[in-house]
Design a protein around this motif. Sequence first.
Motif, PDB file in Angstrom:
ATOM      1  N   LEU A  38       0.797  -1.228   0.307  1.00  0.00           N
ATOM      2  CA  LEU A  38       0.227   0.031   0.152  1.00  0.00           C
ATOM      3  C   LEU A  38       1.064   1.506   0.159  1.00  0.00           C
ATOM      4  O   LEU A  38       0.305   1.866  -0.507  1.00  0.00           O
ATOM      5  CB  LEU A  38      -0.865  -0.055   1.035  1.00  0.00           C
ATOM      6  N   LYS A  40       3.793   4.078  -1.085  1.00  0.00           N
ATOM      7  CA  LYS A  40       4.570   4.213  -1.753  1.00  0.00           C
ATOM      8  C   LYS A  40       5.505   5.419  -0.997  1.00  0.00           C
ATOM      9  O   LYS A  40       5.278   6.551  -0.882  1.00  0.00           O
ATOM     10  CB  LYS A  40       3.921   4.932  -2.578  1.00  0.00           C
ATOM     11  N   GLU A 171      -3.016   9.575   3.000  1.00  0.00           N
ATOM     12  CA  GLU A 171      -3.529   8.669   2.563  1.00  0.00           C
ATOM     13  C   GLU A 171      -4.226   9.789   0.924  1.00  0.00           C
ATOM     14  O   GLU A 171      -5.283  10.585   1.180  1.00  0.00           O
ATOM     15  CB  GLU A 171      -4.495   8.177   3.372  1.00  0.00           C
ATOM     16  N   GLN A 175      -4.582   5.240  -2.013  1.00  0.00           N
ATOM     17  CA  GLN A 175      -2.799   4.940  -1.860  1.00  0.00           C
ATOM     18  C   GLN A 175      -1.868   5.936  -0.871  1.00  0.00           C
ATOM     19  O   GLN A 175      -2.360   6.572  -0.465  1.00  0.00           O
ATOM     20  CB  GLN A 175      -2.042   4.854  -3.574  1.00  0.00           C
ATOM     21  N   TYR A 177       0.841   7.590   0.572  1.00  0.00           N
ATOM     22  CA  TYR A 177       2.135   7.962   0.472  1.00  0.00           C
ATOM     23  C   TYR A 177       2.855   8.248   1.911  1.00  0.00           C
ATOM     24  O   TYR A 177       2.691   8.520   2.466  1.00  0.00           O
ATOM     25  CB  TYR A 177       2.183   9.353  -0.436  1.00  0.00           C
TER      26      TYR A 177
END
Length: 256
Positions: A38, A40, A171, A175, A177
Amino acid sequence: LSPDCSFTCHYRCRALVRLDCSGPPGAGDEDNDNEQVLEKDTNVDEPSEWEKTELDQAQVEQRIKEYNSQINSNLFMSLNKDGSYTGFIKVQLKLVRPVSVPATKRVPSLQAGRPHPQGVKRRTSFYLPKGTVKHLHILSHTRASEVIDALLRKFTVIDNPRKFALFERSEKDEQVYLRKLGDDEQPLRLRLLAGPSEKVLSFILKENETGEVNWDAFTLPELHNFLLILQREEEEHVRRLRHRYARCRQKMQEAL
């Protein structure tokens, strides 16, 4: 070298190390894999949308009023007469390696009947519990590096602060981050600009994997030991990746 946690130390230091390695090897791998899927990572040189925002004094005052009206606790922000402001940030500690805290023990003298008058400083290493959270009351100009120092003092951790880094987590579109904050960034300012929502912005303390290390300062035995640790970490990382892809491949085959 511990067979369970892969902790490596000098043979003369074994008596000084206190680690709980009773957990089964690989415990929690599945949770870590799911989280890695999830998350990145983003570059520290790429400023976030909040970092680009500039506010004048009137806008800061208005933002503080809006922030305080949205929270459901007494962790308010307060505007000071000099234009700065104070408030709380919550930091989650997600450390995968043990930390060291001081432990002082008296060492008996080699001569009977003459106890050693001084204590010998030792280190006790342990893993911080998963999900450990700490609230800090800071100023608007408090830097990220100072937040790290304050957290280490709260838990009496004596490791070098450069081993750790403060991350911004957000979020968006399902996704997650992560962005490592620069030493001079101001977490409370980011908190004010983003609002009180933890999904929009939260702070995490993690190991600083990208810190520069002066390898010339280490001896040859230490460097060989680091190479051994690096090899074992690489093998473990490859094992997790293979397990994750094998599991994904199995799901696809079942669907076919």
